[in-house]
Scaffold this active site. Structure first.
Site, PDB file in Angstrom:
ATOM      1  N   LYS A  45      -8.565  13.761   4.752  1.00  0.00           N
ATOM      2  CA  LYS A  45      -7.645  12.614   4.713  1.00  0.00           C
ATOM      3  C   LYS A  45      -6.647  12.799   5.843  1.00  0.00           C
ATOM      4  O   LYS A  45      -6.593  13.865   6.462  1.00  0.00           O
ATOM      5  CB  LYS A  45      -6.913  12.545   3.376  1.00  0.00           C
ATOM      6  N   ARG A  46      -5.861  11.772   6.149  1.00  0.00           N
ATOM      7  CA  ARG A  46      -4.816  11.934   7.155  1.00  0.00           C
ATOM      8  C   ARG A  46      -3.902  13.083   6.782  1.00  0.00           C
ATOM      9  O   ARG A  46      -3.700  13.366   5.596  1.00  0.00           O
ATOM     10  CB  ARG A  46      -4.005  10.636   7.295  1.00  0.00           C
TER      11      ARG A  46
ATOM     12  N   THR B  95      -8.673   6.643  -1.844  1.00  0.00           N
ATOM     13  CA  THR B  95     -10.016   6.098  -1.996  1.00  0.00           C
ATOM     14  C   THR B  95     -11.055   7.178  -1.716  1.00  0.00           C
ATOM     15  O   THR B  95     -12.195   7.077  -2.188  1.00  0.00           O
ATOM     16  CB  THR B  95     -10.246   4.893  -1.056  1.00  0.00           C
TER      17      THR B  95
ATOM     18  N   HIS C 123       0.800  -1.232   0.000  1.00  0.00           N
ATOM     19  CA  HIS C 123       0.000   0.000   0.000  1.00  0.00           C
ATOM     20  C   HIS C 123       0.827   1.273   0.000  1.00  0.00           C
ATOM     21  O   HIS C 123       0.272   2.363   0.190  1.00  0.00           O
ATOM     22  CB  HIS C 123      -0.921   0.046   1.212  1.00  0.00           C
TER      23      HIS C 123
ATOM     24  N   LYS D  54       0.600  14.550   1.184  1.00  0.00           N
ATOM     25  CA  LYS D  54      -0.770  14.822   0.743  1.00  0.00           C
ATOM     26  C   LYS D  54      -0.989  16.326   0.504  1.00  0.00           C
ATOM     27  O   LYS D  54      -1.979  16.729  -0.080  1.00  0.00           O
ATOM     28  CB  LYS D  54      -1.770  14.279   1.759  1.00  0.00           C
TER      29      LYS D  54
ATOM     30  N   LYS E 229     -14.794   8.147  -3.450  1.00  0.00           N
ATOM     31  CA  LYS E 229     -16.038   8.412  -2.703  1.00  0.00           C
ATOM     32  C   LYS E 229     -16.644   9.734  -3.154  1.00  0.00           C
ATOM     33  O   LYS E 229     -17.857   9.849  -3.347  1.00  0.00           O
ATOM     34  CB  LYS E 229     -15.768   8.432  -1.191  1.00  0.00           C
TER      35      LYS E 229
HETATM   36  C1  26V Z   1       2.179   2.230   8.687  1.00  0.00           C
HETATM   37  C2  26V Z   1       2.270   2.226  10.059  1.00  0.00           C
HETATM   38  C3  26V Z   1       3.599   2.374  10.671  1.00  0.00           C
HETATM   39  C4  26V Z   1       3.568   2.683  12.143  1.00  0.00           C
HETATM   40  C5  26V Z   1       2.530   1.883  12.881  1.00  0.00           C
HETATM   41  C6  26V Z   1       1.146   2.046  12.331  1.00  0.00           C
HETATM   42  C7  26V Z   1       1.108   2.040  10.836  1.00  0.00           C
HETATM   43  C8  26V Z   1      -0.098   1.873  10.191  1.00  0.00           C
HETATM   44  C9  26V Z   1      -0.172   1.873   8.804  1.00  0.00           C
HETATM   45  C10 26V Z   1       0.971   2.069   8.055  1.00  0.00           C
HETATM   46  C11 26V Z   1       0.938   2.020   6.556  1.00  0.00           C
HETATM   47  C12 26V Z   1       0.095   2.969   5.914  1.00  0.00           C
HETATM   48  C13 26V Z   1      -0.062   2.620   4.458  1.00  0.00           C
HETATM   49  C14 26V Z   1      -1.361   3.121   3.923  1.00  0.00           C
HETATM   50  O1  26V Z   1      -2.263   3.415   4.678  1.00  0.00           O
HETATM   51  N1  26V Z   1      -1.469   3.241   2.621  1.00  0.00           N
HETATM   52  C15 26V Z   1      -2.669   3.754   1.983  1.00  0.00           C
HETATM   53  O2  26V Z   1      -3.430   2.644   1.524  1.00  0.00           O
HETATM   54  C16 26V Z   1      -4.640   3.045   0.895  1.00  0.00           C
HETATM   55  C17 26V Z   1      -5.407   1.786   0.551  1.00  0.00           C
HETATM   56  O3  26V Z   1      -4.718   1.039  -0.386  1.00  0.00           O
HETATM   57  C18 26V Z   1      -4.323   3.877  -0.332  1.00  0.00           C
HETATM   58  O4  26V Z   1      -5.523   4.302  -0.916  1.00  0.00           O
HETATM   59  C19 26V Z   1      -3.482   5.094   0.054  1.00  0.00           C
HETATM   60  O5  26V Z   1      -3.087   5.791  -1.103  1.00  0.00           O
HETATM   61  C20 26V Z   1      -2.253   4.636   0.826  1.00  0.00           C
HETATM   62  O6  26V Z   1      -1.547   5.758   1.328  1.00  0.00           O
END
Ligand code: 26V
Length: 807
Positions: free
Chosen positions: A544-545, A652, A356, A550, A656
């Site tokens: 978004k986050r 995503t 992702h 972003k 939406k």
């Molecule tokens: C990384 C970490 C690292 C520290 C602990 C918690 C944590 C939680 C999640 C992540 C990875 C984040 C990756 C992510 O959210 N990617 C997003 O995935 C979406 C669904 O595929 C996509 O639409 C977004 O563009 C993408 O940023």
């Protein structure tokens, strides 16, 4: 199912209010109503849930398990009612009883067990799996605290714990009798058996019980109910066991820390910090889920696991559950007595991996020493996987010999989880076309060379049932009025709307719905923030986050630019605009929090300046979550998707908002590209550097942010305002942002894309002035959004990765 009438429902609500809440209706609160409604839905749902499970078992079907550290479910009452065909009847019954359905459903606390896109995607996928009648389930963690609750105080983000389980959560069922034991730490002993094979025994491990809580996943009007199984960590050993061990205090200490394993969801700061508790969580999820999968497999198949790959596929959501690979190897070898080769064959036929992100900071790595002490047996297995993999490269790919260090699963005393996931799985997919191409050609190029057949694309999607039918009933009705209801089961049929894109009466209806949704949001904004916004202004939305890539900063720079222009020339005739933001920053992400503060400070200046005459309004809505998204999205005119090209894997939220008739203003990044391909250049506003240009700058340099500062007066004015504390309460308030841009050479190209972004906004304004041109664009977006239903995505996963049949 949906035969029940509003009268009958009124009656059963009245009865249940007495028998379950001990109250007469006249004394009931919204909360009482909420619990009674969920109880009625549960009564309806439980038999189908049981039936679905029995049916899968009886037919011994192949099943998919979606392993994810996050499921961003949001609320379930309304969507369960919708999927059961009971929503309209229930709304009617509630209204007859004098209750506001919206308020009743709002009693449910969001299940915020995810950070953002990755977690919400998992929830949409479960909805599509059940609605398409696929046997597929989610496996996750029942965090006691979801993602923090955000408050904005004096412009600053403050984090509060999200104790979502404070009151009973009516959708979960605890299954204590299906608990599973998990082992951490201890020592591994190796024995040579008479036949020469090795046997492994573990000693002095710390034990934890994983207790499942199941949540029903209701298919759309099809009687299918799948499961989301969330594991909760509980004490395993009785005090007696402990008293006999020599490690009394060690065990006491361990017992104390057990509940922390499912204590809280880690916020994603997109930089990977090797926190031991997070690793424990990952192994906890993986071990419980895989043991459970094998137990279920054995209930319907012969004891041997030879045919596991025929019956089970495990999709891992990012690398977070990638310990599934060594864990399955461990069970196959140590408990089922397979040799390495056979165990490896089985494992690599069962596991599939979704990537992702290409942000290198976010790629997971764990210190070898941490894995070794927490999971000694898994460490041995990972070591062996690595040895064999490196040997294979050396012998069979001499052209890659000098790259072994960059490919090795263990390098520099770290375990590289993405490398482990690629090597140990049969499928590696990206989440949008450009993202998968970047993986193949850049980020994972050498792995693609090694395993070209593993790589594939699955462009993300969203469930149109929640994100159109449920959140925007008025638009749904207008659509159904002209093209009939078939689009609900076949979202691709939304394309028939194109036939009406010049039909004035139809466009007027679309316009009316959008305006009503904007009125509703304006009222919500007034209630929440006290800010009065013009419901005829352009609603320009970025939700978004908060992350540098972003580029919420680019957005607020544009607002500051407009503000400066209006200050210089207060009589300028511009279309009024409302800029709406929603974003959480990771608690430790300083710069992201500075941007939140800046947005809020700019808002307080712009909204109160009489020179602006209400032509601009800036609104930051606190605590952005699924339920808030559901309120904002139907009212959006402009969908801001302005990431630095190459950085957003898919996005995503873009899908939406498109589905609700907003027009995308975005870069050629992630799924924006596929949106443009469908709607065409006339129905989207694209600006800025392309991914190739960005990557070229990263590799060969050539971008100097200061040059833009020196030559573009608009940019210099904004940056100087930041540097001089113009927006702050004191003069160093926003210096960090100023320094970051100029002294770190603007790593996300905010200044570089500033001018094209302004130009694009001017085009937006022009287009909005012509109502029917705009409505035409809006309809084109709705019409093409069917492709982004997660039904399409799941269909692709099912046929080209999972090889799954509908039941
Ligand atoms: C990384 C970490 C690292 C520290 C602990 C918690 C944590 C939680 C999640 C992540 C990875 C984040 C990756 C992510 O959210 N990617 C997003 O995935 C979406 C669904 O595929 C996509 O639409 C977004 O563009 C993408 O940023």
């Amino acid at each position: 199912m949906s035969k029940i009438t509003a009268e009958e429902l009124v009656e059963s609500i009245t009865n249940k209010m007495k028998t379950e809440r001990g109250k007469d209706l006249k004394d009931a609160s919204d909360k009482d109503l909420y619990y009674v409604i969920t109880s009625i839905v549960n009564d309806e749902l439980k038999p189908h849930w049981l039936e679905t499970e029995k049916n899968y078992k009886k037919r011994n079907v192949r099943q998919v398990y979606y392993l994810s550290m996050e499921f961003l479910v949001g609320r379930l009452a309304e969507s369960n009612l919708l999927n059961f065909g009971l929503l309209n009847t229930t709304n009617e019954a509630l209204e007859r009883l004098g209750f506001d359905p919206e308020k009743v459903y709002a009693e449910e606390h969001d299940a915020g067990l995810g950070n953002g896109g990755l977690g919400r995607l998992a929830a949409c996928f479960l909805d599509s799996l059940a609605s398409l009648r696929y046997p597929g389930h989610g496996c996750g963690i029942r965090y006691r605290y979801g993602l923090f609750e955000q408050r904005i105080i004096h412009g600053n983000q403050i984090e509060l714990p999200d104790y979502w389980l404070k009151e009973e959560y009516p959708w979960e069922t605890r299954k204590a009798d299906e608990a599973i034991k998990i082992h951490f730490g201890g020592q591994v002993h190796m024995f040579k058996k008479n036949d020469g094979s090795l046997e492994f025994k573990y000693e002095n491990t710390d034990q934890v019980m994983a207790v499942p809580y199941d949540i029903p996943i209701v298919g759309f009007e099809n009687q299918v109910v799948n499961s989301l199984r969330l594991w909760s960590a509980e004490l395993a050993t009785s005090d007696e066991d402990v008293a006999h061990t020599t490690q009394y205090y060690h065990h006491l200490d361990h017992n104390h820390s057990i509940e922390q394993i499912s204590g809280f969801l880690y916020p994603d700061d997109s930089s990977h910090e090797g926190k031991e508790l997070r690793l424990k969580q990952q192994y906890f999820l993986v071990s419980a889920s895989i043991q459970n999968i094998i137990k279920k497999y054995k209930e319907t198949n012969r004891k041997s696991l030879n045919h596991l790959p025929d019956k089970v596929v495990i999709q891992i959501n990012d690398t977070h559950p990638s310990l599934a690979i060594p864990e399955l190897m461990r069970i196959l070898m140590d408990e089922e007595h397979y040799g390495w080769e056979d165990a490896w064959k089985i494992t690599t036929k069962v596991i599939a991996y979704t990537n992702h992100t290409t942000l290198s900071e976010a790629l997971e790595k764990w210190p070898t020493a941490m894995i070794q002490s927490l999971l000694p047996r898994l460490h041995m297995i990972i070591d062996e996987i690595n040895e064999r993999f490196c040997k294979e490269i050396w012998l069979e790919y001499p052209e890659l010999r000098n790259k072994i260090h960059e490919l090795a699963i263990i390098a520099d005393n770290q375990v590289h989880m993405a490398r482990l996931a690629i090597v140990g799985s049969f499928s590696v997919n990206g989440v949008a076309r450009i993202h998968t191409e970047i993986l193949k050609k850049k980020e994972m190029k050498d792995f693609y060379h090694l395993f070209p057949n593993k790589f594939n694309n699955k462009t993300n999607g969203i469930t149109h049932r929640r994100w159109l039918l449920q959140v925007n009933p008025k638009l749904s009705d207008v659509i159904t009025d002209v093209i009939g209801p078939q689009w609900i089961s076949r979202p691709n049929q939304l394309i028939s709307l194109l036939r009406y894109s010049k039909d004035r009466p139809f466009l007027e209806k679309i316009d009316k719905v959008k305006h009503e949704n904007k009125q509703a949001l304006a009222k919500f904004i007034l209630d929440r923030t006290g800010i009065k916004v013009d419901d005829k202004s352009i609603f320009d939305v970025q939700i978004k986050r908060l992350h540098e890539y972003k580029r919420q900063l680019l957005n607020i720079f544009h607002v500051i630019y407009l503000y400066n222009e209006l200050k210089d020339n207060p009589n300028q005739d511009i279309t009024p605009r409302t800029f709406i933001f929603g974003a959480k920053a990771a608690p430790s992400y300083h710069l992201a929090k500075e941007v939140i503060k800046l947005i809020n400070k700019v808002a307080s200046i712009v909204n109160h300046d009489p020179d602006i005459k209400d032509k601009l309004k800036v609104v930051f809505l606190e605590n952005y979550n699924v339920s808030l998204a559901e309120k904002i999205i139907p009212a959006a005119d402009i969908s801001e998707q302005i990431s630095t090209a190459s950085k957003e894997a898919s996005g995503t939220g873009n899908m939406k908002m498109m589905m609700n008739g907003a027009i995308t203003l975005g870069t050629l990044d992630g799924a924006n590209i596929e949106i443009r391909d469908l709607v065409g250049d006339n129905n989207i506003f694209i600006f800025g550097l392309t991914a190739d240009e960005v990557l070229e700058y990263y590799h060969n340099g050539g971008y100097v942010a200061r040059d833009i500062y020196n030559t573009d007066d608009r940019v210099r004015r904004i940056l100087d305002q930041l540097n001089e504390g113009w927006f702050g309460t004191h003069d160093i308030e926003f210096k960090d942002i100023f320094y970051h841009i100029l002294y770190h050479n603007d790593p996300y190209f905010v200044l570089k894309d500033f001018d094209p972004y302004i130009v694009s906004h001017e085009l937006v304004e022009q287009s909005y002035r012509d109502k029917f041109t705009w409505l035409n664009m809006s309809v084109a977006n709705i019409a093409h959004s069917g492709k982004f239903s997660s039904d399409r995505t799941i269909q692709e996963y099912a046929s080209s990765i999972w090889n799954l049949n509908k039941v």
